[in-house]
Design a protein around this motif. Sequence first.
Motif, PDB file in Angstrom:
ATOM      1  N   LEU A  96       3.089  17.483  10.936  1.00 63.12           N
ATOM      2  CA  LEU A  96       4.086  18.536  10.723  1.00 63.12           C
ATOM      3  C   LEU A  96       4.693  18.374   9.336  1.00 63.12           C
ATOM      4  CD1 LEU A  96       5.849  18.366  14.212  1.00 63.12           C
ATOM      5  CD2 LEU A  96       4.424  20.240  13.371  1.00 63.12           C
ATOM      6  N   ILE A  97       5.179  19.478   8.774  1.00 61.51           N
ATOM      7  CA  ILE A  97       5.721  19.444   7.414  1.00 61.51           C
ATOM      8  C   ILE A  97       6.974  20.311   7.387  1.00 61.51           C
ATOM      9  CG2 ILE A  97       4.213  21.345   6.660  1.00 61.51           C
ATOM     10  CD1 ILE A  97       3.868  19.844   3.991  1.00 61.51           C
ATOM     11  N   TYR A  98       8.034  19.808   6.754  1.00 60.60           N
ATOM     12  CA  TYR A  98       9.280  20.570   6.660  1.00 60.60           C
ATOM     13  C   TYR A  98       9.965  20.204   5.346  1.00 60.60           C
ATOM     14  CZ  TYR A  98      13.791  22.620   7.817  1.00 60.60           C
ATOM     15  OH  TYR A  98      14.935  23.381   7.794  1.00 60.60           O
ATOM     16  N   GLU A  99      10.085  21.199   4.469  1.00 59.40           N
ATOM     17  CA  GLU A  99      10.689  20.989   3.149  1.00 59.40           C
ATOM     18  C   GLU A  99      10.042  19.788   2.456  1.00 59.40           C
ATOM     19  OE1 GLU A  99      14.920  21.038   3.956  1.00 59.40           O
ATOM     20  OE2 GLU A  99      14.923  23.233   4.132  1.00 59.40           O
ATOM     21  N   ASN A 100      10.803  18.728   2.192  1.00 61.86           N
ATOM     22  CA  ASN A 100      10.231  17.592   1.446  1.00 61.86           C
ATOM     23  C   ASN A 100       9.744  16.468   2.354  1.00 61.86           C
ATOM     24  OD1 ASN A 100      12.800  16.828   2.359  1.00 61.86           O
ATOM     25  ND2 ASN A 100      13.010  15.301   0.766  1.00 61.86           N
ATOM     26  N   THR A 151      -1.109  30.214  17.643  1.00 56.89           N
ATOM     27  CA  THR A 151      -2.296  29.450  18.031  1.00 56.89           C
ATOM     28  C   THR A 151      -3.457  29.826  17.119  1.00 56.89           C
ATOM     29  OG1 THR A 151      -1.598  29.312  20.338  1.00 56.89           O
ATOM     30  CG2 THR A 151      -3.923  28.953  19.912  1.00 56.89           C
ATOM     31  N   ILE A 152      -4.106  28.805  16.562  1.00 53.21           N
ATOM     32  CA  ILE A 152      -5.308  29.033  15.752  1.00 53.21           C
ATOM     33  C   ILE A 152      -6.487  28.338  16.431  1.00 53.21           C
ATOM     34  CG2 ILE A 152      -4.132  29.470  13.557  1.00 53.21           C
ATOM     35  CD1 ILE A 152      -4.457  26.590  12.783  1.00 53.21           C
ATOM     36  N   TYR A 153      -7.701  28.761  16.050  1.00 52.18           N
ATOM     37  CA  TYR A 153      -8.894  28.360  16.819  1.00 52.18           C
ATOM     38  C   TYR A 153      -9.967  27.785  15.903  1.00 52.18           C
ATOM     39  CZ  TYR A 153      -6.539  31.452  20.109  1.00 52.18           C
ATOM     40  OH  TYR A 153      -5.603  32.039  20.929  1.00 52.18           O
ATOM     41  N   PRO A 154     -10.711  26.781  16.410  1.00 49.67           N
ATOM     42  CA  PRO A 154     -11.784  26.177  15.613  1.00 49.67           C
ATOM     43  C   PRO A 154     -12.899  27.157  15.258  1.00 49.67           C
ATOM     44  CG  PRO A 154     -11.370  24.873  17.609  1.00 49.67           C
ATOM     45  CD  PRO A 154     -10.568  26.126  17.724  1.00 49.67           C
ATOM     46  N   THR A 242      19.357  21.636  16.326  1.00 53.32           N
ATOM     47  CA  THR A 242      18.986  22.907  16.969  1.00 53.32           C
ATOM     48  C   THR A 242      17.614  23.426  16.543  1.00 53.32           C
ATOM     49  OG1 THR A 242      20.119  24.122  15.227  1.00 53.32           O
ATOM     50  CG2 THR A 242      21.390  23.650  17.218  1.00 53.32           C
ATOM     51  N   LEU A 243      16.867  22.643  15.763  1.00 55.81           N
ATOM     52  CA  LEU A 243      15.550  23.101  15.304  1.00 55.81           C
ATOM     53  C   LEU A 243      14.495  22.043  15.632  1.00 55.81           C
ATOM     54  CD1 LEU A 243      13.632  24.978  13.636  1.00 55.81           C
ATOM     55  CD2 LEU A 243      14.302  23.662  11.611  1.00 55.81           C
ATOM     56  N   ARG A 244      13.446  22.465  16.320  1.00 53.88           N
ATOM     57  CA  ARG A 244      12.383  21.531  16.690  1.00 53.88           C
ATOM     58  C   ARG A 244      11.033  22.191  16.441  1.00 53.88           C
ATOM     59  NH1 ARG A 244      10.575  19.521  22.406  1.00 53.88           N
ATOM     60  NH2 ARG A 244       9.735  17.447  21.949  1.00 53.88           N
ATOM     61  N   GLN A 245      10.081  21.392  15.991  1.00 55.79           N
ATOM     62  CA  GLN A 245       8.701  21.854  15.865  1.00 55.79           C
ATOM     63  C   GLN A 245       7.833  21.014  16.791  1.00 55.79           C
ATOM     64  OE1 GLN A 245       7.285  21.562  11.821  1.00 55.79           O
ATOM     65  NE2 GLN A 245       8.502  23.286  11.107  1.00 55.79           N
ATOM     66  N   ARG A 246       6.800  21.673  17.362  1.00 53.45           N
ATOM     67  CA  ARG A 246       5.820  20.938  18.160  1.00 53.45           C
ATOM     68  C   ARG A 246       4.428  21.413  17.768  1.00 53.45           C
ATOM     69  NH1 ARG A 246       6.093  22.084  23.716  1.00 53.45           N
ATOM     70  NH2 ARG A 246       7.454  23.888  23.441  1.00 53.45           N
ATOM     71  N   LEU A 247       3.486  20.485  17.765  1.00 53.37           N
ATOM     72  CA  LEU A 247       2.105  20.811  17.436  1.00 53.37           C
ATOM     73  C   LEU A 247       1.234  20.296  18.582  1.00 53.37           C
ATOM     74  CD1 LEU A 247       0.305  21.981  15.175  1.00 53.37           C
ATOM     75  CD2 LEU A 247       0.180  19.699  14.204  1.00 53.37           C
ATOM     76  N   ILE A 248       0.406  21.193  19.144  1.00 56.27           N
ATOM     77  CA  ILE A 248      -0.329  20.887  20.372  1.00 56.27           C
ATOM     78  C   ILE A 248      -1.820  21.138  20.162  1.00 56.27           C
ATOM     79  CG2 ILE A 248      -0.511  21.434  22.840  1.00 56.27           C
ATOM     80  CD1 ILE A 248       2.421  22.837  22.210  1.00 56.27           C
ATOM     81  N   SER A 259      -8.207  24.845  20.758  1.00 57.37           N
ATOM     82  CA  SER A 259      -7.155  25.515  19.987  1.00 57.37           C
ATOM     83  C   SER A 259      -6.116  24.524  19.480  1.00 57.37           C
ATOM     84  CB  SER A 259      -6.460  26.574  20.843  1.00 57.37           C
ATOM     85  OG  SER A 259      -5.737  25.957  21.896  1.00 57.37           O
ATOM     86  N   LEU A 260      -5.305  25.029  18.547  1.00 59.23           N
ATOM     87  CA  LEU A 260      -4.192  24.262  17.987  1.00 59.23           C
ATOM     88  C   LEU A 260      -2.995  25.201  17.944  1.00 59.23           C
ATOM     89  CD1 LEU A 260      -3.405  21.543  16.606  1.00 59.23           C
ATOM     90  CD2 LEU A 260      -3.969  22.631  14.425  1.00 59.23           C
ATOM     91  N   THR A 261      -1.862  24.761  18.490  1.00 56.18           N
ATOM     92  CA  THR A 261      -0.673  25.619  18.582  1.00 56.18           C
ATOM     93  C   THR A 261       0.511  24.966  17.889  1.00 56.18           C
ATOM     94  OG1 THR A 261      -1.421  26.564  20.685  1.00 56.18           O
ATOM     95  CG2 THR A 261       0.916  26.770  20.195  1.00 56.18           C
ATOM     96  N   LEU A 262       1.182  25.740  17.045  1.00 60.39           N
ATOM     97  CA  LEU A 262       2.412  25.294  16.380  1.00 60.39           C
ATOM     98  C   LEU A 262       3.573  26.076  16.980  1.00 60.39           C
ATOM     99  CD1 LEU A 262       3.930  23.748  14.121  1.00 60.39           C
ATOM    100  CD2 LEU A 262       3.413  25.672  12.597  1.00 60.39           C
TER     101      LEU A 262
END
Length: 271
Positions: A96-100, A151-154, A242-248, A259-262
Amino acid sequence: MTKQWECLLQNLGEWQGSFTRYSPQGKLLEDIKSVVSIEGLNNNQTVRQTIRQGNTEQVLEYNSLARSVLFFENGAFSQGSMQLGPFSEFGAELGLIYENRRLRLVELFDKNGKIESLTLIREHLAGTEAIENPPLQVDELLGEWLGEAVTIYPDWRSPTTFYTTLKLELDTTGKLIQNTHFGEYNITSTATIKDAIILFDQNPQKQVQVLLLPNGASATFPLQAQLRQPLFLEVGWLITPTLRQRLIRNYDDKGAWISLTLVTENRVTSH
């Protein structure tokens, strides 16, 4: 494919941080300082990656991407096994990437499909402030989260976008009740909490563990990767309260990566 390459370029820079290895029970095994430098050559047609960990250095150069990796527009990515098979090692990296800042997690399973090790990689761009969030606590996740998932796909078909709702609360016995709503799916599950481990143990054959980690991170994985059962690997990152990211990273019942879901979610009510 060009689009994927442009997404990779969101990761250019010199990333300073550490590789921290944990046992599946959350025991700290090793912590090594690291510098990962990702630079574009030949007008960004080639990427050179230099990984320095302690006294070791590894240099990789590439001008195309493997089938086993996918990137999102903001630079978040995952690379790993295309297939879960019998008697083969299995695992993936989720970034995951957020700002710096970047937060990456590597989840590895042994040849019998048992979770073996976790490596948490916390990084910030050289010359910027290193902001480190405290270790994640269950209380920080309680409440209702509204999100948007992509969701993106191979096989590179068009991405799918949908809204998500995640509700987490404790019942009177201290068990965690999780209610997830995404697309047309609505799933309720319960988990027991012990220290930094949240264990979804309703089905003894398909136990899924969430391990709470430093820097607001969480690792989700099956304790045992089962053949002929769908499974997923997940990293979560509480960036602000109050901000969360998840990558599955999702695999189907034939063990193929599908698949890959952000998910980017905001907490709308706390408990």
